[in-house]
Design an enzyme around this catalytic site. Structure first.
Site, PDB file in Angstrom:
ATOM      1  N   SER A 314      40.723  42.752  37.206  1.00  0.00           N
ATOM      2  CA  SER A 314      39.516  42.798  38.042  1.00  0.00           C
ATOM      3  C   SER A 314      39.328  44.071  38.852  1.00  0.00           C
ATOM      4  CB  SER A 314      39.498  41.585  38.979  1.00  0.00           C
ATOM      5  OG  SER A 314      39.369  40.392  38.236  1.00  0.00           O
ATOM      6  N   THR A 315      40.368  44.855  39.069  1.00  0.00           N
ATOM      7  CA  THR A 315      40.148  46.117  39.791  1.00  0.00           C
ATOM      8  C   THR A 315      39.242  47.051  38.998  1.00  0.00           C
ATOM      9  OG1 THR A 315      42.217  46.965  38.858  1.00  0.00           O
ATOM     10  CG2 THR A 315      42.322  46.049  41.082  1.00  0.00           C
TER      11      THR A 315
END
Length: 750
Positions: A314-315
Site C-alpha cells: 500500500s505504500t
C-alpha cells in the site's frame, strides 16, 4: 750456501711475483671484465629506497564527526628462542591467552616454534588475535612485558620477556557499528571490502611516495649525494550527508523494534526531501567493522536499502493517488462502493482487506482506510495502463536512483494486462527498492520534484586544497506543486484521523505528519519452484514526512516478516517512524505546534496553523555531568543541544537549570574554556540568549539592531575575537504561527 740463498730468494721472489700477477688479474677481472656487474651491486648496496605511505582519507558525517579514520595499531610478536632460554613459556602463554583470548594450544605452538634444523625461531607474529590490536590491548600487553621483566630481574636472568609490539596503522571506526552498511570496512591488511570504503577506494587510499638516496655502511645518508624524493599523495577526505545523531535515533529505534518483532531484516532511510541528502540509513542485522571477523554471516553485510527488491504493497498507492489528482480525476468527496471489484475484461475479483467493505464511502475515506478498491478504480478505470505506467516511471521506479552506493538494484516494470494494472495500483506485481520508495515520497513532500538522492556531501583533496561539493539535482518535475500539496493533505489524514486512519500510530504530538502504511503478503516459492502468496509472511512498512507545512525529513521504515503475522505496517512500522521523526525534528530545532483540530483522538484530522501554540520545556541540570551522559539525557527528552568545545565534561550550560524554553530553542553545553572554540550558529536567538552564550565563551560582542539575530560575523582585532551580531525584530522562522507569536512578543516589549 750462497747458491742455496739465491734459490730461496728466487723462490720467494717467484711466489711474490705469482701472487702479484694473480692479484693484478683479479683486479683486472673485477674492475674491467666484470666492472659493470660489481658497480651495479655496489650502487644497489649504497642506494636506499624508502616508501612513504600515503594516509587514507577520513570519512566523516555532515558535522565533521569522524566515522572512519587511520589509527595506530600494534601487532604482538613472540621470540621463542628468548622465551626458551629464560624458561618463561608458561607465564607468556598464560598472560597472552588472558589478554588476547587466543587458544592456549595455538599460543604454545607459537612460543615453541622451531625451524627445519630444530633451532628455536626468533620471531613469530601472534595472529589473528594479536594482529593490529588497539591501544587498550597494547597497554595490557605492555604491562605484561613489564611484569615479566621484573620477575626475570629478580631471578637474575636476561631482562627480555620475549614479547614484542610492532607499531602499524589500521582502519578504525570510532562509532563501531553505526552506519556500518554505509561506510563498509577495510580489512586488517588494508584492503577495502564493502561500502563506501570499497566504492571510493581509489580516491580514499591515495598514492604512496618514495625517497631514493645513497648511504654508507652504517646506513647514514652520504653527504652531497643525489636524492630523489616523490611525495605521497594522501587520500581524499569524504564528508557524508548523514548526521550521526539522526543515525543514532534510527538505529536505536530499530534495535527496539527488532527485539520486539524478531524480523528477518529491517531497513530505515531518512532524507531531507528538499535536497535528497541522506540523513541516516541503516539495516539490521548489522556488523561492527572494527571486528568484522566476528560476524561471518553474509546477511549481516547486505545493504537492503539499495539492493533489495520487494513488493511494496500500500505504500505504492501514493503514486496512483498523485497521478489521479494530477489528472483531476478525483475529488476528496467523490464516492465509490468499497469491498470488492471485478477487473475490467476479466473474471478476476479483487477486494479490500475487509471483503465486505464499508459501503459507499468517499475517496478520502478510502485513502485513510487504505482501500484497494479505491486504488483499482483510480489506477485501472480512471488513469488506465499508459498513464499509470507513465507516472510509475516518472516517479523513478524501474530505474536506479544513482545514489553513490554499490550494488543498487532496479526492476523494469511492465503491466501487460488489466489484472497487472489493477494490482500495481495498490503495490502488488511491482518490485521496488527502499531508496526508490523514499525518493518518490520526497517528491510529494518537496512540491513534485523527483531528485537524485546523495550520500556524499563533499570530497576534499588535502594535496591540492580543492573541495568538490555535491549539489542538489532535480531529475524532473513529476507533478505540479498544487498536486503535491493536495496529495499531502490526503496522506496527512491517514495519520491524523485517529478513528480509522491506518497511519494513526505515526501521529506525533505537535507536528503535522503525512504518510502511508504498507502490508505486502510475501510471494514464496515452494520446493518445486511454484510461487504462492503466504498470508503468514509479510513485509510491513511505513513511509512519510513531516512537518506537512514545511517538510524537513522523510523516512521509510521496512520490516521483513515480523513475528506477528497479523501486525501490519500501521501497528509495527508507523511507531518506529514516529519515534525517529519526533526526535529528529526536535534535534533539528523545528518548533512543535499544537492545534485543537489535530489533537490525538480527532477523527477529522484538520490542521490550522492559526490555532497553534509553541510547546515549552524546562531545562534539566547538566553542569558537572559527562558530555555523553548529558547528550543521552537530552536525546531521550528530545531537547536540541549544541556542545561548545572538545572537553568531555559539561562545565557550564545555557539556559540554566529550570529555565523555560520553547521547542525551537536549543541548550548550549560548554565543555572547555578554550579561546579557539568555534562559535555556534546563533541565528534566530534573542539578543539575551545570544549574549549569554557568547559570555559563556568569554567573547566580546558588538550589536547592531534590535530583536533576533539574523546575521553574525567573527572579527579579529589585535588578537582578540569579537562577534558582530545583526538583529531584526521580525526574524523569519518556518512556522508562520510562531513568527506571528514572535511579532506579538516584540510589539508587547515595545
Amino acid at each position: 750456501m750462497i747458491k742455496r740463498i739465491k734459490l730461496r730468494t728466487l723462490l720467494v721472489g717467484g711466489c711474490i711475483t705469482l701472487l702479484f700477477a694473480i692479484l693484478i688479474t683479479r683486479v683486472f677481472m673485477i674492475q674491467v671484465v666484470k666492472g659493470d656487474l660489481w658497480h651495479e651491486l655496489a650502487v644497489k648496496n649504497w642506494s636506499k629506497h624508502d616508501v612513504i605511505t600515503a594516509t587514507r582519507g577520513t570519512i566523516t558525517d555532515r558535522k565533521g564527526d569522524a566515522l572512519a579514520i587511520d589509527a595506530p595499531a600494534y601487532t604482538v610478536t613472540v621470540n621463542p628462542k628468548v622465551i626458551h632460554e629464560n624458561g618463561i613459556e608458561e607465564v607468556v602463554v598464560a598472560g597472552l591467552q588472558r589478554i588476547l583470548g587466543k587458544d592456549e594450544n595455538e599460543l604454545r605452538k607459537l612460543v615453541t616454534a622451531k625451524d627445519d634444523d630444530g633451532v628455536f625461531r626468533t620471531n613469530r607474529e601472534v595472529r589473528t588475535e594479536g594482529w593490529k590490536i588497539d591501544q587498550a590491548k597494547r597497554d595490557e600487553v605492555a604491562a605484561l612485558i613489564a611484569e615479566i621483566k621484573v620477575q626475570l630481574k629478580n631471578d637474575k636472568k636476561k631482562s627480555d620477556a620475549g614479547i614484542g609490539l610492532l607499531k602499524e596503522q589500521k582502519r578504525y571506526y570510532p562509532k563501531n557499528s553505526m552506519a556500518a552498511h554505509i561506510i563498509g570496512y577495510a580489512d586488517r591488511d588494508g584492503n577495502a571490502i564493502t561500502g563506501l570504503e570499497a566504492y571510493y577506494n581509489e580516491e580514499l587510499k591515495g598514492t604512496n611516495g618514495s625517497i631514493n638516496y645513497k648511504s654508507d655502511g652504517q646506513l647514514d645518508k652520504l653527504p652531497n649525494a643525489d636524492e630523489v624524493y616523490v611525495p605521497a599523495m594522501n587520500g581524499k577526505n569524504i564528508q557524508l550527508t548523514i548526521d550521526d545523531t539522526i543515525q543514532y535515533y534510527i538505529e536505536d529505534a530499530m534495535k527496539e523494534a527488532v527485539e520486539k518483532y524478531k524480523p528477518i531484516s529491517m531497513t530505515v532511510i531518512a532524507v531531507d526531501p528538499n535536497t535528497m541528502e541522506i540523513l541516516g540509513l541503516a539495516n539490521m542485522p548489522t556488523f561492527n567493522p572494527n571486528s568484522y571477523w566476528e560476524t561471518p554471516e553474509p546477511e549481516n553485510y547486505y545493504n537492503h536499502a539499495v539492493r533489495s527488491l520487494y513488493e511494496p504493497g500500500s505504500t505504492f498507492k501514493i503514486v496512483t493517488l498523485a497521478g489521479a489528482i494530477e489528472e483531476k480525476l478525483i475529488k476528496p468527496t467523490d464516492t465509490y462502493v468499497s469491498g470488492q471489484i471485478r477487473v475490467q475484461g476479466t473474471k478476476t475479483i479483487l477486494g479490500d482487506i475487509n471483503r465486505v467493505g464499508w459501503g459507499t464511502i468517499s475517496y478520502l475515506e478510502g485513502v485513510k482506510r487504505s482501500s484497494n478498491v479505491a486504488f483499482v478504480k483510480m489506477g485501472l478505470e480512471m488513469l488506465g495502463k499508459e498513464r499509470l505506467l507513465q507516472y510509475i516511471n516518472n516517479f523513478g521506479f524501474g530505474q536506479t536512483t544513482g545514489i553513490e552506493m554499490a550494488g543498487e538494484a532496479s526492476w523494469p516494470i511492465d503491466l501487460p494486462g488489466n489484472v497487472e494494472v489493477a494490482t500495481a495500483s495498490y503495490g502488488y506485481g511491482v518490485l521496488v527498492t527502499p531508496i526508490q520508495q523514499v525518493t518518490a515520497v520526497a517528491a510529494i513532500a518537496n512540491g513534485g520534484k523527483l531528485m537524485q538522492p546523495h550520500i556524499i556531501k563533499e570530497k576534499h583533496d588535502p594535496n591540492t586544497g580543492i573541495t568538490v561539493v555535491t549539489q542538489p539535482e532535480v531529475i524532473r518535475q513529476v507533478i505540479s506543486p498544487e498536486t503535491a500539496k493536495e496529495t499531502g493533505s490526503y496522506l496527512e489524514q491517514v495519520v491524523a484521523d485517529q478513528g480509522y486512519g491506518t497511519g494513526r500510530h505515526a501521529y506525533i504530538e505537535g507536528y503535522r505528519v503525512a504518510g502511508k502504511t504498507g502490508t505486502a503478503v510475501k510471494n514464496i516459492k515452494d520446493k518445486n519452484g511454484k510461487s504462492a502468496y503466504d498470508k503468514n509472511k509479510a513485509i510491513v512498512s511505513f513511509v512519510g514526512y513531516a512537518p506537512v507545512n514545511d517538510p524537513k525529513i522523510a523516512v521509510i521504515v521496512i520490516m521483513d516478516e515480523p513475528n506477528d503475522p497479523n501486525a501490519g505496517g500501521g501497528a509495527v512500522a508507523a511507531p518506529v517512524f514516529a519515534k525517529i521523526v519526533s526526535q529528529s525534528l526536535q534535534y533539528m530545532n523545528v518548533p512543535k505546534t499544537r492545534s485543537a483540530d489535530t489533537e490525538k483522538g480527532s477523527n477529522k484530522g484538520a490542521s490550522k496553523d492559526s490555532s497553534s501554540q509553541v510547546i515549552k520545556y524546562t531545562t534539566p541540570e547538566l553542569t558537572g555531568k559527562s558530555i555523553e551522559s548529558a547528550k543521552s539525557e537530552l536525546l531521550n527528552t528530545g531537547i536540541a543541544y549544541e556542545t561548545l568545545g572538545k572537553g568531555n565534561k559539561v562545565m557550564r550550560q545555557y539556559p540554566a537549570k529550570g529555565s523555560i524554553m520553547s521547542g525551537g530553542q536549543r541548550i548550549y553545553l560548554l565543555t572547555e574554556d578554550s579561546e579557539t572554540m568555534g562559535i555556534p550558529d546563533l541565528k534566530g536567538e534573542s539578543l539575551r540568549d545570544a549574549l549569554q552564550v557568547l559570555t559563556l565563551m568569554k567573547l566580546k560582542v558588538n550589536v547592531e539592531g534590535e530583536g533576533y539575530v539574523v546575521e553574525q560575523q567573527e572579527i579579529q582585532d589585535q588578537g582578540n575575537r569579537i562577534v558582530q551580531l545583526t538583529l531584526n525584530p521580525y526574524y523569519e522562522v518556518t512556522d508562520e504561527s510562531v513568527n506571528e507569536d514572535v511579532k506579538e512578543d516584540v510589539k508587547e516589549e515595545e
